[in-house]
Design an enzyme around this catalytic site. Structure first.
Site: not given
Length: 265
Positions: A150, A225
């Site tokens: 991430s 995301k």
């Protein structure tokens, strides 16, 4: 303020201004093969005749260790690196090959996957001492990098430019659904980058996930995301508030939770 930052990041990566009807369809009637309009319009950077078979994996934490084990179960023997010598030893015991630095992984592999905690560490692993960039000769060929961390869109774009200058490319493909999905190959992976590069690397991603959604250009996977995590967190907060209100109203929150799980909530 964090919500606004995510909104601004989405705008910078071209996620704003899409057809709202299509976006609603994605939410209520997911069709992963369609993704967002315009996905896959990027130029190809990887030679169509180039074989991408040797796999590297950097980052053997909660997600990375399970993804590596999944690859080994499917007959793929990755070259691995992590600062945690114990994590490397566990992977080697299952059949992986150890490398002593990210540079060594890059030098030995055609595709390198990253599973790292944040964009700062991703940047260091790529640009830092004994990093991925040091393992690539000035004339390449550089590997294709698949960043499942991430991270930040800006970090991926900077790395992608450096790789393309040496004959490589990059996809940002952050994963969702957590550790059980990493172990059994049912991750959701949102992907930014060249459609042609994605097709060359699809065989390895197919071993890790069941929902591979090509969003658009490099960096848009990370932006998506962040938006996914925003929605997830908002839902958790909303559920928590509902259960607190249930308790205040004299209801058993466990029973209410059962109702929510069995209903549209």
């Amino acid at each position: 303020s964090r919500t606004w930052e995510i909104y601004e990041a989405a705008a910078r990566t071209g996620l704003r201004g899409k057809d709202n009807t299509h976006v609603c369809d994605l939410i209520f009637k997911p069709q992963p093969s369609n993704a967002f309009p315009g996905a896959g319009d990027e130029d190809a950077f990887i030679d169509a005749d180039r074989n991408l078979e040797r796999i590297g994996f950097i980052g053997l934490g909660a997600m990375g260790s399970r993804m590596t084990a999944r690859l080994l179960d499917k007959g793929v023997v990755p070259t691995v690196f992590d600062l945690d010598a114990g994590a490397v030893a566990d992977a080697v015991a299952k059949g992986a090959v150890a490398a002593d630095s990210p540079a060594a992984v890059a030098a030995a592999c055609d595709i390198v996957l990253l599973s790292l905690p944040d964009s700062g560490i991703v940047d260091t692993v790529f640009f830092g001492a004994n990093g991925i960039l040091e393992g690539i000769g000035e004339d390449g060929p550089a590997p294709v990098l698949l960043d499942t961390s991430s991270s930040k869109a800006e970090t991926s774009r900077k790395m992608g430019a450096a790789l393309r200058a040496r004959g490589g490319d990059m996809l940002d493909g952050p994963a969702s659904r957590g550790q059980p999905a990493a172990a059994n190959g049912t991750l959701s992976i949102m992907i930014g980058g060249s459609a042609a590069t994605l097709e060359k690397c699809r065989w390895i991603l197919d071993l890790l996930g069941t929902d591979l959604i090509h969003v658009a250009g490099l960096g848009t996977g990370h932006a998506t995301k962040a938006l996914n995590n925003l929605v997830n967190t908002a839902n958790v907060i909303g559920a928590g508030e509902a259960l607190l209100m249930a308790s205040a109203a004299g209801l058993d929150p466990h029973v209410v939770a059962d109702v929510l799980c069995a209903s549209s909530g």
